[in-house]
Design an enzyme around this catalytic site. Structure first.
Site, PDB file in Angstrom:
ATOM      1  N   ARG A  67       9.632   6.707   5.128  1.00  0.00           N
ATOM      2  CA  ARG A  67       9.580   8.167   5.255  1.00  0.00           C
ATOM      3  C   ARG A  67      10.142   8.627   6.597  1.00  0.00           C
ATOM      4  NH1 ARG A  67       3.493   9.511   3.936  1.00  0.00           N
ATOM      5  NH2 ARG A  67       4.185  11.603   4.574  1.00  0.00           N
ATOM      6  N   ASP A  93       0.797   5.533   0.674  1.00  0.00           N
ATOM      7  CA  ASP A  93       0.043   6.675   1.172  1.00  0.00           C
ATOM      8  C   ASP A  93      -0.296   7.630   0.036  1.00  0.00           C
ATOM      9  OD1 ASP A  93       0.228   5.738   3.767  1.00  0.00           O
ATOM     10  OD2 ASP A  93       2.035   6.886   4.213  1.00  0.00           O
ATOM     11  N   ARG A 144       0.846  -1.190   0.000  1.00  0.00           N
ATOM     12  CA  ARG A 144       0.000   0.000   0.000  1.00  0.00           C
ATOM     13  C   ARG A 144       0.885   1.245   0.000  1.00  0.00           C
ATOM     14  NH1 ARG A 144      -4.667  -0.252   4.428  1.00  0.00           N
ATOM     15  NH2 ARG A 144      -5.235   1.592   3.230  1.00  0.00           N
TER      16      ARG A 144
END
Length: 245
Positions: A174, A29, A27
């Site tokens: 991140r 963001d 997945r």
């Protein structure tokens, strides 16, 4: 909300004339890009699947495209059959921002020390509990992951980071990037990474780097690797081999 998955399912449903539920390798963001995403799905319909990529690209919106498609064993799962995932993070390191690159690279002013960043990154490689670098802890399962490689290099005004692991937690790349950039900017010491890992506390790590610079660049399976260099990194050895990093 419009998503990549929903657009792909809609396109497949129109082509195959049935409801399709797909599985993705990972997945991403909102605002994160993908150059090597992999999906899998099952269908009972007959179709010339060597033409599926062409058919899908004819009905998908302009911001999504399919590189290739092939038939796999029924047991294959884009998510669970994956051995390793590769993410690339791109930083535009110069004083003025770029109106053209603002969606595809994180702009950082001021000097960044690449050697300090590499020294800190070396401490992240291996098998660790990465809860300090996790945005939302998994409801079930462990926060232990194995990072096999973190590499960093400059391409002109770009600083490009490459992360490979058997899997990643929510916003893990991140958060690692935000922490490594603080080290590179002399705001924390490379050795602080040891303390962050041991603390198991998200508050001890650096900020979450913006989504715009992150790319899911590749997923490796026993007999297939989807790696594709982000277009922003075209040039040098980044486009020739995933191992060049």
């Amino acid at each position: 909300m419009r998503t990549v998955a929903s657009e792909l399912e809609r396109a497949l449903g129109n082509i195959l004339n049935e409801t399709i539920s797909l599985t993705a390798a990972g997945r991403t963001d909102s605002g994160v890009h993908a150059t090597g995403q992999v999906i899998s799905f099952s269908t009972e319909r007959a179709f010339p699947f060597d033409r599926l990529a062409v058919a899908m690209n004819s009905v998908l919106p302009d911001d999504i495209c399919v590189r290739e498609a092939q038939i796999v064993e029924p047991s294959f799962s884009a998510r669970f059959s994956a051995l390793e995932r590769t993410y690339v993070y791109v930083v535009l390191n110069r004083d003025p921002p770029s109106a053209l690159l603002r969606r595809y690279a994180h702009h950082v002013r001021g000097a960044l020390d690449l050697d300090r960043l590499r020294a800190a990154a070396e401490l992240l490689i291996g098998t660790h509990g990465f809860s300090s670098f996790c945005g939302s802890l998994p409801e079930n399962g462990t926060t232990v992951r194995t990072i096999t490689r973190i590499a960093a290099r400059r391409l002109g005004e770009l600083m490009v980071l490459c992360f490979r692991a058997d899997g990643f937690l929510h916003r893990m790349v991140r958060t690692m990037t935000g922490t490594l950039l603080e080290v590179a900017a002399l705001r924390r010491e490379p050795e602080s990474v040891r303390e962050i890992l041991a603390a198991c506390d998200r508050q001890k790590a650096g900020p979450t780097a913006p989504a715009c610079g992150l790319y899911l660049a590749g997923v490796r399976y026993p007999d297939f690797d989807s790696y594709g260099a982000p277009p922003i990194c075209v040039g040098g050895s980044l486009t020739t081999s995933r191992d060049s990093m």
